[in-house]
Design an enzyme around this catalytic site. Structure first.
Site, PDB file in Angstrom:
ATOM      1  N   ARG A   1      48.496  10.905  72.549  1.00  0.00           N
ATOM      2  CA  ARG A   1      48.439  11.660  71.291  1.00  0.00           C
ATOM      3  C   ARG A   1      47.054  11.430  70.702  1.00  0.00           C
ATOM      4  NH1 ARG A   1      46.847   7.745  69.169  1.00  0.00           N
ATOM      5  NH2 ARG A   1      46.903   8.912  67.241  1.00  0.00           N
ATOM      6  N   GLY A   2      46.791  12.128  69.581  1.00  0.00           N
ATOM      7  CA  GLY A   2      45.432  12.132  69.050  1.00  0.00           C
ATOM      8  C   GLY A   2      44.748  13.387  69.558  1.00  0.00           C
ATOM      9  N   ALA A   3      44.172  14.174  68.636  1.00  0.00           N
ATOM     10  CA  ALA A   3      43.707  15.513  68.994  1.00  0.00           C
ATOM     11  C   ALA A   3      42.759  15.550  70.204  1.00  0.00           C
ATOM     12  CB  ALA A   3      43.065  16.174  67.769  1.00  0.00           C
TER      13      ALA A   3
ATOM     14  N   ASN B   1      45.497  16.859  59.168  1.00  0.00           N
ATOM     15  CA  ASN B   1      45.499  15.543  59.821  1.00  0.00           C
ATOM     16  C   ASN B   1      46.868  14.906  59.584  1.00  0.00           C
ATOM     17  OD1 ASN B   1      44.082  13.500  61.348  1.00  0.00           O
ATOM     18  ND2 ASN B   1      44.135  12.253  59.502  1.00  0.00           N
ATOM     19  N   LYS B   2      47.021  13.728  60.128  1.00  0.00           N
ATOM     20  CA  LYS B   2      48.296  13.012  60.069  1.00  0.00           C
ATOM     21  C   LYS B   2      48.892  13.002  58.665  1.00  0.00           C
ATOM     22  CE  LYS B   2      50.193  11.689  62.712  1.00  0.00           C
ATOM     23  NZ  LYS B   2      51.319  12.481  63.280  1.00  0.00           N
TER      24      LYS B   2
ATOM     25  N   ARG C   1      52.138  20.972  71.656  1.00  0.00           N
ATOM     26  CA  ARG C   1      52.039  20.547  70.252  1.00  0.00           C
ATOM     27  C   ARG C   1      51.205  21.598  69.518  1.00  0.00           C
ATOM     28  NH1 ARG C   1      50.784  14.466  68.878  1.00  0.00           N
ATOM     29  NH2 ARG C   1      51.927  15.063  66.999  1.00  0.00           N
TER      30      ARG C   1
ATOM     31  N   ASP D   1      42.988  16.912  62.976  1.00  0.00           N
ATOM     32  CA  ASP D   1      43.605  17.645  64.088  1.00  0.00           C
ATOM     33  C   ASP D   1      43.129  19.090  64.155  1.00  0.00           C
ATOM     34  OD1 ASP D   1      45.587  15.319  63.497  1.00  0.00           O
ATOM     35  OD2 ASP D   1      45.919  15.997  65.548  1.00  0.00           O
TER      36      ASP D   1
HETATM   37  O1  MRU Z   1      50.648  12.797  65.933  1.00  0.00           O
HETATM   38  P1  MRU Z   1      49.369  12.214  66.433  1.00  0.00           P
HETATM   39  O2  MRU Z   1      49.425  10.743  66.642  1.00  0.00           O
HETATM   40  O3  MRU Z   1      48.829  12.961  67.618  1.00  0.00           O
HETATM   41  O4  MRU Z   1      48.334  12.464  65.249  1.00  0.00           O
HETATM   42  C1  MRU Z   1      47.016  12.017  65.392  1.00  0.00           C
HETATM   43  C2  MRU Z   1      46.188  12.236  64.190  1.00  0.00           C
HETATM   44  O5  MRU Z   1      46.613  12.811  63.226  1.00  0.00           O
HETATM   45  C3  MRU Z   1      44.777  11.797  64.256  1.00  0.00           C
HETATM   46  O6  MRU Z   1      44.332  11.394  62.996  1.00  0.00           O
HETATM   47  C4  MRU Z   1      43.918  12.969  64.723  1.00  0.00           C
HETATM   48  O7  MRU Z   1      44.420  13.517  65.900  1.00  0.00           O
HETATM   49  C5  MRU Z   1      42.510  12.574  64.929  1.00  0.00           C
HETATM   50  S1  MRU Z   1      42.421  11.519  66.336  1.00  0.00           S
HETATM   51  C6  MRU Z   1      40.888  11.236  66.755  1.00  0.00           C
END
Ligand code: MRU
Length: 341
Positions: free
Chosen positions: A55-57, A247-248, A93, A237
């Site tokens: 996970r993480g964009a 973002n999260k 996603r 994201d």
């Molecule tokens: O649901 P996730 O864990 O994929 O969400 C990740 C985030 O929101 C991060 O802050 C975002 O992807 C930036 S990661 C470099």
């Protein structure tokens, strides 16, 4: 681009590809267990993204690019079948634009060649991965240079090596800022319900030898009121053309709190996270996940009968609350205009 992964500069390589098989550290099991999954089929790649193995964009984008290679090996000459795989991959996603961006890059290559060439796709995926490593390095330098020496910072979610191809976005700035002696205090938000902060960011910071303290989400206001932090630093994201930031979940709340307390807000993201076609944040699809995640975070096995929860896993922070956006191209300040990127 020559850049290869360098553990001393780039942290931890959480996404590995040998040309046929993808290796992913299973982020659902960290920090208790460092378990690697080997994935050699497109359904496995889609499942790994949807289930948050990875996970993480930016990491999702890199994984998707390798997924396109794996699908090409499976499909052989079946171009229509490969495109169907790409449709399903994009839908794994909805919020992080890096996923659609990486798949579009792979499709563009195939369109230019007119057929499926797994070797050419693997070369393109490698370029995407190496560019992310480089972008992370550039953002870490540019972002940390903005921070006044002696500052305290609060970060949210996980934006480090687990979430990207390299040292990270926001967490790259944090680690670089600590190493450069500019950041004196690091706080990590636990990030409910999936606990990316207290599980993954804590694991990465400990690995990097950075001192930190995790806070529960509700402690952020008190932390800011105490004067211990001068910057909130997050990833993104998807960033709309006007600078609105998806973002999260919880990022928006931190931005509101930051503005109230005179704390500055920095968003760090590579250009693959910019969505020039999205005029503002109102149109960004916000992923809703299983409400049972909320109950699991409370230590319950699943959602008990008769319980209910609302579980959007991203929110949109208005551009007006963001003091600067750091990309590999440098530091942008309001008014933002990413419509021509
Ligand atoms: O649901 P996730 O864990 O994929 O969400 C990740 C985030 O929101 C991060 O802050 C975002 O992807 C930036 S990661 C470099």
């Amino acid at each position: 681009m020559q850049s290869t992964f360098d553990e001393t500069r780039d942290g931890f390589q959480a996404v590995r590809f040998d040309g046929r098989v993808l290796e992913l550290i299973d982020q659902r099991r960290l920090p208790q267990t460092e378990h690697w999954l080997r994935i050699g089929d497109i359904d496995g790649v889609i499942g790994a993204i949807a289930d948050l193995v990875v996970r993480g964009a930016p990491a999702i984008g890199v994984t998707a690019a390798y997924g396109a290679v794996i699908a090409a090996h499976q499909r052989g000459k079946d171009l229509a079948g490969w495109h169907q795989d790409m449709e399903r991959l994009v839908q794994a996603r909805p919020t992080a634009v890096n996923l659609a961006w990486a798949v579009a890059r792979m499709r563009q290559l195939v369109a230019g060649q007119g057929d499926l060439d797994a070797d050419a796709l693997a070369a393109e995926a490698g370029r995407i991965h190496r560019a992310d490593i480089e972008a992370n390095r550039a953002m870490a330098r540019a972002g940390s240079a903005v921070i006044e020496p002696g500052s305290g910072v609060l970060t949210h979610c996980n934006t480090g090596s687990l979430a990207t191809g390299g040292i990270g976005t926001a967490l790259g700035v944090v680690i670089e800022g600590v190493r450069a002696g500019r950041i004196a205090r690091v706080f990590a938000d636990e990030t409910r319900p999936w606990l990316q902060g207290s599980r993954l960011t804590a694991w990465e910071l400990a690995r990097a030898g950075v001192e930190f303290q995790v806070i529960v989400e509700g402690a952020a206001a008190a932390l800011m009121a105490s004067g211990a932090v001068q910057w909130v630093i997050t990833g993104a994201d998807r960033i709309a053309a006007n600078g609105d930031v998806a973002n999260k979940i919880g990022t928006y709340a931190l931005a509101v709190l930051a503005r109230h307390h005179g704390v500055k807000m920095m968003v760090v993201a590579p250009s693959s996270t910019l969505d020039p076609a999205m005029p503002d944040g109102a149109g960004i699809a916000i992923e809703q996940r299983d409400p049972a995640e909320v109950w699991r975070a409370a230590g319950l096995e699943a959602m008990p009968a008769g319980f209910a929860a609302w579980n959007p896993v991203f929110d949109v922070t208005p551009a007006a609350l963001v003091d600067c956006i750091v990309t590999e191209a440098g530091v942008a300040r309001p008014p933002y205009d990413f419509s021509t990127i």
